[in-house]
Design an enzyme around this catalytic site. Structure first.
Site, PDB file in Angstrom:
ATOM      1  CB  CYS A  17      -0.945   0.008   1.196  1.00 21.97           C
ATOM      2  SG  CYS A  17      -1.989   1.484   1.276  1.00 21.97           S
TER       3      CYS A  17
ATOM      4  CB  CYS B 236      -3.722   2.254  -1.949  1.00 25.98           C
ATOM      5  SG  CYS B 236      -3.069   1.510  -0.456  1.00 25.98           S
TER       6      CYS B 236
ATOM      7  CE  LYS C 219      -4.113   2.188  -6.977  1.00 24.98           C
ATOM      8  NZ  LYS C 219      -4.614   0.805  -6.977  1.00 24.98           N
TER       9      LYS C 219
ATOM     10  CE1 TYR D  67      -6.890  -1.970  -6.238  1.00 23.74           C
ATOM     11  CE2 TYR D  67      -7.955  -4.097  -6.462  1.00 23.74           C
ATOM     12  CZ  TYR D  67      -6.942  -3.318  -5.952  1.00 23.74           C
ATOM     13  OH  TYR D  67      -5.958  -3.879  -5.176  1.00 23.74           O
TER      14      TYR D  67
ATOM     15  CD  GLU E 281      -7.652   2.461  -8.281  1.00 21.38           C
ATOM     16  OE1 GLU E 281      -8.472   2.658  -7.363  1.00 21.38           O
ATOM     17  OE2 GLU E 281      -6.564   1.884  -8.092  1.00 21.38           O
TER      18      GLU E 281
ATOM     19  CG  HIS F 207     -28.633  23.628  -1.980  1.00 16.35           C
ATOM     20  ND1 HIS F 207     -28.660  22.812  -3.093  1.00 16.35           N
ATOM     21  CD2 HIS F 207     -28.832  24.905  -2.424  1.00 16.35           C
ATOM     22  CE1 HIS F 207     -28.878  23.559  -4.154  1.00 16.35           C
ATOM     23  NE2 HIS F 207     -28.987  24.836  -3.768  1.00 16.35           N
TER      24      HIS F 207
ATOM     25  CD  GLU G 261     -28.148  19.538  -2.595  1.00 13.15           C
ATOM     26  OE1 GLU G 261     -29.186  19.886  -2.014  1.00 13.15           O
ATOM     27  OE2 GLU G 261     -27.468  20.325  -3.292  1.00 13.15           O
TER      28      GLU G 261
END
Length: 449
Positions: A43, A48, A51, A179, A183, A438, A443
């Protein structure tokens, strides 16, 4: 009790091994951790973390183009330096590596920079022949990228090497559609390469909700990425000019500058010597463990990707924590593998937690599906037609939310908080009772119909 060198010997100083070592030592155990490469594991060093930093860097390509619509005088051709991004990312990797090392040392964990082989239920042998003993051994060696068995496979690279390229290639073929493939496809496309994603089936991102992955495919095609489905490798040939010609089933050959294999990951159990301790492996070479991470050898445990349960860094960390708390902290703990949130940092990113629509239909029968298909405000002003999609799956009888799936800007950041609600078993009515914040994209979670 036998006199051992250590209470716990951890093999692998990745995310899970580091957490288990640190927590066990904090509980008072004598701990050593062996790492043949660098502290931090996949990782931190080649996964991760670097990356995600490349994803940030690549995102500036569209941000700079959009900036003109927001009044910024940006040149038509912005100069990009791959070596600058690459080297800065590696500098950050070095910083985190040092931080992990310092954390272990500050907790009294002995770090042994060596490859290790298990030579008995309570014994390991270092690369130089030194023998160490421990009451318990924890295997946390992770996994490595799979490479297809085809002629010329040696000409391709994996995600491990992608962080260290001399330059961004003009044409990239990425094998796989999970993934990692999606990616890196987004990264290389945004940095100027023509990207071809090649997959042996017709699906991308299996395991994610069909509507969400279909939307990613549509957007990727709109951006100019190329897909070749039902395409199995037949061979890779290196040409005189250094380019690679890839032959595949059901499609014409294609010539590219680089091939990246992103076809899954294989547990790193090949040369650990697990037979010597009677540790059982499954058909994929993963260590078989029970709910408390114990292998078929009572003194040997395993956590993380080497067990091939859920290959996610946060899961390895939780398993390491649970192991250390259970064994050394007098706090029996087991990891709950339900409702695990996950994300793909594609372009745009997607994220999900809980059951997909098809899984919910099979599991519950009666379901209600709510969605919001909208164009984010930023995309409207930037004249981008790219749309976001949020999807909520609920139990048809109780209204309990059993799945949330999203694609659009920043959805991994949004989903983390929403995943708490799914884990807690909240209902659609409770979401509806919450006032919308908002104007935000988040939302839409409380406005779905």
């Amino acid at each position: 009790m036998a006199d051992y060198d250590y209470d716990l010997f951890v093999i692998g100083a990745g995310s899970g091994g580091t957490r288990a070592s640190r927590v066990a030592a904090a509980h008072g155990a004598r701990v050593a951790v062996a790492e043949e490469y660098r502290v931090g594991g996949t990782c931190v060093i080649r996964g991760c973390v670097p990356k995600k930093l490349l994803v940030y860097g690549a995102h500036f390509a569209e941000d700079l183009a959009d900036a003109k619509r927001f009044g910024w005088q940006v040149p038509d051709q912005c100069e990009f330096s791959w070596p600058t991004l690459r080297d800065n990312v590696m500098e950050e990797v070095d910083r985190i590596n040092a931080a992990y090392t310092t954390t272990l040392e500050s907790h009294g964990v002995e770090i042994i920079h060596s490859r290790v082989t298990i030579t008995g239920p309570n014994q390991v042998t270092l690369a130089d022949g030194t023998v160490k003993t421990a009451e318990r051994i924890l295997i946390a060696v992770g996994a490595h990228p799979a490479v297809p068995d085809c002629p010329g496979a040696e000409h391709g690279i994996t995600s491990n090497e992608a962080f260290h390229l001399e330059a961004i290639p003009k044409r990239v073929l990425i094998a796989g559609a999970g993934y990692i493939a999606n990616e890196f496809a987004g990264i290389f496309h945004q940095l100027g390469a023509h990207v071809i994603i090649m997959n042996r089936t017709q699906d991308i991102l299996r395991g994610y909700d069909l509507s969400i992955r279909d939307r990613l495919l549509q957007i990727s095609l709109m951006k100019g990425l190329e897909f070749r489905f039902d395409a199995a490798f037949q061979g890779i040939e290196k040409n005189n000019d250094g380019c690679l010609t890839v032959s595949m089933a059901n499609h014409e050959p294609v010539t590219v500058d680089m091939v990246i294999f992103a076809t899954g990951r294989v547990p790193n159990t090949g040369s650990l010597g697990l037979d010597a301790a009677g540790v059982e492996l499954d058909a994929k070479g993963a260590v078989v463990v029970d709910e408390d991470n114990r292998s078929t050898c009572p003194s040997i445990y395993a956590i993380g990707d080497v067990t091939n349960r859920v290959q996610l860094t946060p899961i390895a960390i939780r398993e390491g924590q649970a192991f250390a708390d259970t064994i050394y902290g007098n706090k029996p703990t087991r990891v709950d593998y339900t409702n695990i949130p996950s994300a793909v940092f594609s372009h745009p990113p997607l994220a999900g937690v809980g059951l997909t629509e098809s899984e919910a239909k099979q599991t519950l029968g009666s379901i209600r599906v709510y969605s919001s298909d909208f164009r984010p405000m930023k995309n409207v002003l930037a004249n981008r037609n790219e749309r976001a999609l949020y999807k909520m799956i609920c139990d048809g009888e109780t209204g309990r939310i059993v799945g949330l799936h999203m694609i659009g800007p920043d959805v991994p950041e949004i989903l983390q908080a929403a995943a708490i609600a799914v884990k807690a078993g909240l209902t659609k009515d409770q979401f509806d009772e919450t006032v919308a914040l908002h104007p935000t994209m988040a939302e839409e979670l409380v406005l779905m119909r």
